[in-house]
Design a protein around this motif. Structure first.
Motif, PDB file in Angstrom:
ATOM      1  N   SER A 199     -38.188   5.612 -23.773  1.00 33.33           N
ATOM      2  CA  SER A 199     -39.412   5.689 -24.501  1.00 33.33           C
ATOM      3  C   SER A 199     -39.306   4.390 -25.646  1.00 33.33           C
ATOM      4  O   SER A 199     -40.512   4.385 -26.098  1.00 33.33           O
ATOM      5  CB  SER A 199     -39.603   7.301 -25.358  1.00 33.33           C
ATOM      6  OG  SER A 199     -38.377   7.206 -26.245  1.00 33.33           O
ATOM      7  N   SER A 200     -38.403   3.762 -25.805  1.00 35.76           N
ATOM      8  CA  SER A 200     -38.620   2.743 -26.594  1.00 35.76           C
ATOM      9  C   SER A 200     -37.278   1.787 -26.159  1.00 35.76           C
ATOM     10  O   SER A 200     -36.634   2.024 -25.254  1.00 35.76           O
ATOM     11  CB  SER A 200     -38.414   3.005 -28.012  1.00 35.76           C
ATOM     12  OG  SER A 200     -37.109   3.141 -28.367  1.00 35.76           O
ATOM     13  N   THR A 239     -43.622   8.889 -25.160  1.00 43.17           N
ATOM     14  CA  THR A 239     -43.306   8.213 -23.771  1.00 43.17           C
ATOM     15  C   THR A 239     -44.561   7.808 -22.783  1.00 43.17           C
ATOM     16  O   THR A 239     -44.579   6.966 -22.199  1.00 43.17           O
ATOM     17  CB  THR A 239     -42.324   9.107 -23.122  1.00 43.17           C
ATOM     18  OG1 THR A 239     -41.256   9.630 -23.867  1.00 43.17           O
ATOM     19  CG2 THR A 239     -41.762   8.298 -21.979  1.00 43.17           C
ATOM     20  N   GLU A 240     -45.377   8.829 -22.906  1.00 42.10           N
ATOM     21  CA  GLU A 240     -46.762   8.486 -22.214  1.00 42.10           C
ATOM     22  C   GLU A 240     -47.295   7.179 -22.702  1.00 42.10           C
ATOM     23  O   GLU A 240     -47.831   6.210 -22.001  1.00 42.10           O
ATOM     24  CB  GLU A 240     -47.416   9.628 -22.356  1.00 42.10           C
ATOM     25  CG  GLU A 240     -48.942   9.568 -21.504  1.00 42.10           C
ATOM     26  CD  GLU A 240     -48.448   9.213 -19.923  1.00 42.10           C
ATOM     27  OE1 GLU A 240     -48.905   8.139 -19.383  1.00 42.10           O
ATOM     28  OE2 GLU A 240     -47.997  10.106 -19.189  1.00 42.10           O
ATOM     29  N   GLN A 241     -47.460   7.175 -24.225  1.00 48.15           N
ATOM     30  CA  GLN A 241     -48.074   5.722 -24.719  1.00 48.15           C
ATOM     31  C   GLN A 241     -47.150   4.468 -24.597  1.00 48.15           C
ATOM     32  O   GLN A 241     -47.749   3.521 -24.186  1.00 48.15           O
ATOM     33  CB  GLN A 241     -48.009   6.007 -26.168  1.00 48.15           C
ATOM     34  CG  GLN A 241     -48.820   4.892 -26.914  1.00 48.15           C
ATOM     35  CD  GLN A 241     -50.235   4.709 -26.510  1.00 48.15           C
ATOM     36  OE1 GLN A 241     -50.985   5.943 -26.430  1.00 48.15           O
ATOM     37  NE2 GLN A 241     -50.454   3.455 -26.304  1.00 48.15           N
ATOM     38  N   ALA A 242     -45.904   4.616 -24.459  1.00 48.13           N
ATOM     39  CA  ALA A 242     -44.950   3.666 -24.383  1.00 48.13           C
ATOM     40  C   ALA A 242     -44.992   2.934 -23.075  1.00 48.13           C
ATOM     41  O   ALA A 242     -45.266   1.904 -22.862  1.00 48.13           O
ATOM     42  CB  ALA A 242     -43.626   3.955 -24.471  1.00 48.13           C
ATOM     43  N   ALA A 248     -31.770  -6.726 -31.448  1.00 50.43           N
ATOM     44  CA  ALA A 248     -31.816  -6.542 -32.795  1.00 50.43           C
ATOM     45  C   ALA A 248     -33.104  -5.978 -33.389  1.00 50.43           C
ATOM     46  O   ALA A 248     -32.999  -5.604 -34.579  1.00 50.43           O
ATOM     47  CB  ALA A 248     -31.515  -7.936 -33.611  1.00 50.43           C
ATOM     48  N   THR A 249     -34.143  -6.072 -32.535  1.00 49.64           N
ATOM     49  CA  THR A 249     -35.516  -5.626 -33.031  1.00 49.64           C
ATOM     50  C   THR A 249     -35.686  -4.077 -32.477  1.00 49.64           C
ATOM     51  O   THR A 249     -36.744  -3.702 -32.901  1.00 49.64           O
ATOM     52  CB  THR A 249     -36.571  -6.398 -32.265  1.00 49.64           C
ATOM     53  OG1 THR A 249     -36.513  -6.495 -30.910  1.00 49.64           O
ATOM     54  CG2 THR A 249     -36.451  -7.712 -32.549  1.00 49.64           C
ATOM     55  N   THR A 250     -34.698  -3.504 -31.788  1.00 48.37           N
ATOM     56  CA  THR A 250     -35.340  -2.091 -31.293  1.00 48.37           C
ATOM     57  C   THR A 250     -35.101  -1.152 -32.465  1.00 48.37           C
ATOM     58  O   THR A 250     -34.728  -1.285 -33.554  1.00 48.37           O
ATOM     59  CB  THR A 250     -34.232  -1.462 -30.259  1.00 48.37           C
ATOM     60  OG1 THR A 250     -33.022  -1.336 -31.017  1.00 48.37           O
ATOM     61  CG2 THR A 250     -34.211  -2.650 -29.171  1.00 48.37           C
ATOM     62  N   ALA A 251     -35.933  -0.155 -32.199  1.00 50.62           N
ATOM     63  CA  ALA A 251     -35.777   1.043 -33.022  1.00 50.62           C
ATOM     64  C   ALA A 251     -34.302   1.901 -33.159  1.00 50.62           C
ATOM     65  O   ALA A 251     -34.279   2.520 -34.183  1.00 50.62           O
ATOM     66  CB  ALA A 251     -36.729   2.318 -32.474  1.00 50.62           C
ATOM     67  N   LEU A 252     -33.402   1.319 -32.714  1.00 52.49           N
ATOM     68  CA  LEU A 252     -31.998   1.479 -33.063  1.00 52.49           C
ATOM     69  C   LEU A 252     -31.699   1.659 -34.407  1.00 52.49           C
ATOM     70  O   LEU A 252     -30.916   2.316 -34.918  1.00 52.49           O
ATOM     71  CB  LEU A 252     -30.899   1.147 -31.923  1.00 52.49           C
ATOM     72  CG  LEU A 252     -29.408   1.768 -32.030  1.00 52.49           C
ATOM     73  CD1 LEU A 252     -29.637   2.715 -31.025  1.00 52.49           C
ATOM     74  CD2 LEU A 252     -28.610   0.765 -31.327  1.00 52.49           C
ATOM     75  N   PHE A 253     -32.219   0.657 -34.854  1.00 50.67           N
ATOM     76  CA  PHE A 253     -31.798   0.451 -36.328  1.00 50.67           C
ATOM     77  C   PHE A 253     -32.987   1.047 -37.456  1.00 50.67           C
ATOM     78  O   PHE A 253     -32.880   0.729 -38.365  1.00 50.67           O
ATOM     79  CB  PHE A 253     -31.923  -1.315 -36.598  1.00 50.67           C
ATOM     80  CG  PHE A 253     -30.803  -1.724 -35.716  1.00 50.67           C
ATOM     81  CD1 PHE A 253     -29.621  -1.632 -35.572  1.00 50.67           C
ATOM     82  CD2 PHE A 253     -31.432  -2.333 -34.411  1.00 50.67           C
ATOM     83  CE1 PHE A 253     -28.651  -2.276 -34.846  1.00 50.67           C
ATOM     84  CE2 PHE A 253     -30.593  -2.984 -33.410  1.00 50.67           C
ATOM     85  CZ  PHE A 253     -28.992  -2.785 -33.703  1.00 50.67           C
ATOM     86  N   ARG A 254     -33.848   1.862 -36.885  1.00 55.50           N
ATOM     87  CA  ARG A 254     -34.945   2.329 -37.646  1.00 55.50           C
ATOM     88  C   ARG A 254     -34.198   3.237 -38.857  1.00 55.50           C
ATOM     89  O   ARG A 254     -34.895   3.229 -39.950  1.00 55.50           O
ATOM     90  CB  ARG A 254     -35.645   3.304 -36.924  1.00 55.50           C
ATOM     91  CG  ARG A 254     -35.078   4.776 -36.455  1.00 55.50           C
ATOM     92  CD  ARG A 254     -35.835   5.453 -35.711  1.00 55.50           C
ATOM     93  NE  ARG A 254     -35.062   5.400 -34.298  1.00 55.50           N
ATOM     94  CZ  ARG A 254     -35.419   5.905 -33.166  1.00 55.50           C
ATOM     95  NH1 ARG A 254     -36.520   6.500 -33.148  1.00 55.50           N
ATOM     96  NH2 ARG A 254     -34.791   5.762 -32.080  1.00 55.50           N
ATOM     97  N   ASN A 255     -33.176   3.687 -38.772  1.00 57.92           N
ATOM     98  CA  ASN A 255     -32.504   4.592 -40.071  1.00 57.92           C
ATOM     99  C   ASN A 255     -31.719   3.383 -40.891  1.00 57.92           C
ATOM    100  O   ASN A 255     -30.981   3.950 -41.796  1.00 57.92           O
ATOM    101  CB  ASN A 255     -31.596   5.695 -39.525  1.00 57.92           C
ATOM    102  CG  ASN A 255     -32.404   6.427 -38.623  1.00 57.92           C
ATOM    103  OD1 ASN A 255     -33.318   6.829 -39.070  1.00 57.92           O
ATOM    104  ND2 ASN A 255     -32.007   6.705 -37.351  1.00 57.92           N
TER     105      ASN A 255
END
Ligand code: NDP
Length: 317
Positions: free
Chosen positions: A11-12, A40-43, A223-230
């Motif tokens: 999904s991302s 996921t549908e939107q992605a 380095a830009t993914t949502a993995l670092f969102r927290n």
């Protein structure tokens, strides 16, 4: 002939771009195994996946029950399974205290390792009946698993100890693999060492008998993914720039997805038991090479013991 790949966490980020890149190869259908279906549908629409080229199925890796249900739902599609991509992960560097999965296990290791461990074990049966020859099981690794590499030297470093926490049942108060103090960044790195150990143990156990290719890759620092969102907002601003201009390790989400898709589908990556890397300093046109894993991730005795203890925790033994 259409081949089918399951990608967890499509999904991302890396997983979404891997789905896009595989579908663009023309002969792949992608099962997006995700916990948030509308997202996921939107992605899928955001990366312009053509209707019919993908199927979204619910999977929450933080629930062993959900993993079992996912396998059932996949089998009901009637598709053969040609590749399984172990990609989903959480990273929660600001946690002060551990969170727990539905089954009562520390959440980072439960999601990144135990959920995938059960999924891989159950789906071996499906991979054995693949139409692709040979099928592949591809695991996302990371440079941060490896203290021998520059990107892996930043503390805290992963340390599985002698798997004391897993042996003690991995429920509170045994919330870390080595049964020491909880530290969320270490939990992520430990879980990624487990991912590589699992890949290597599957290779030892099943490659010769089944022909399935088990391998892993480090796609570069995305380095830009949502993995670092927290992470702290300042970190989210500085980290991509630091990787781009100082370390040279920066890789776009698109390129990371292209690399995963290549390891899933291209003939030059049809080698089992190995870890592919494009190095830490990115240059255009750089070729992949087989990289040595960390001492812990390369420890065969640890891989065998991790297998045994994980099988018990997910209810396989
Ligand atoms: P993202 O955060 O963008 O993607 C992670 C994915 O995992 C999301 O789809 C997320 O779903 C999913 N996920 C999280 N928890 C669960 C769960 N319980 N059940 C099902 N799915 C879940 O991260 P990246 O794309 O950066 O990371 C993907 C992989 O790449 C990871 O294995 C990571 O270790 C690896 N990697 C990343 C690097 C980087 O620099 N970013 C470098 C090297 C390796 P949702 O959208 O619902 O949150």
């Amino acid at each position: 002939r259409t081949l089918t790949a399951i990608i967890t966490g499509a999904s991302s980020g890396v997983g979404l771009q891997a789905a896009r890149a595989l579908v663009q190869k023309g002969n792949w259908h992608v099962i997006m195994a995700c916990r948030d279906l509308p997202k996921t549908e939107q992605a899928a629409r955001d990366v312009a996946l053509p209707p019919g080229s993908y199927t979204i199925l619910p999977l929450d890796l933080a629930s062993l029950n959900s993993v079992r249900q996912f396998v059932q739902l996949f089998r009901e599609t009637g598709r053969s399974l040609d590749a399984l991509v172990v990609n989903a992960a959480i990273y929660m560097p600001r946690l002060k205290a551990p969170l727990f999965s539905e089954d009562g296990y520390e959440l980072t290791v439960a999601t990144n390792h135990l959920g995938h461990f059960l999924l891989c074990n159950l789906m071996l049966e499906d991979l054995k009946h693949a139409t692709a020859s040979p099928p592949r099981l591809v695991v996302l690794g990371t440079v941060t698993h490896n203290p021998k590499e520059l990107g892996g030297k930043i503390p805290p470093q992963p340390d599985l100890g002698n798997l004391e926490g897993l042996a003690a049942g991995f429920k509170s108060p045994h919330v870390t693999i080595d049964d020491k103090k909880f530290e969320p960044v270490k939990a992520y790195k430990d879980s990624k060492v487990c991912n590589i150990l699992t890949m290597r143990e599957m290779h030892h156990r099943y490659h010769a008998e089944t022909g399935i290719i088990f391998n892993s890759l480090y796609p570069g620092c995305v380095a830009t993914t949502a993995l670092f969102r927290n992470h702290y907002p300042l970190f989210q601003y500085l980290f991509p720039r630091f990787q781009k201009y100082i370390t040279g390790g920066f890789v776009s989400e698109e390129l990371s997805g292209d690399r995963v898709a290549a390891v899933v589908a291209d003939p030059q990556y049809a080698q089992s038991g190995v870890y592919w890397s494009w190095g830490n300093r990115q240059k255009s046109g750089r070729e992949a090479f087989i990289q040595e894993v960390s001492d812990q991730a390369g420890d065969d005795a640890k891989a065998a013991r991790l297998w045994e203890l994980s099988a018990r925790l997910v209810g396989l033994a």
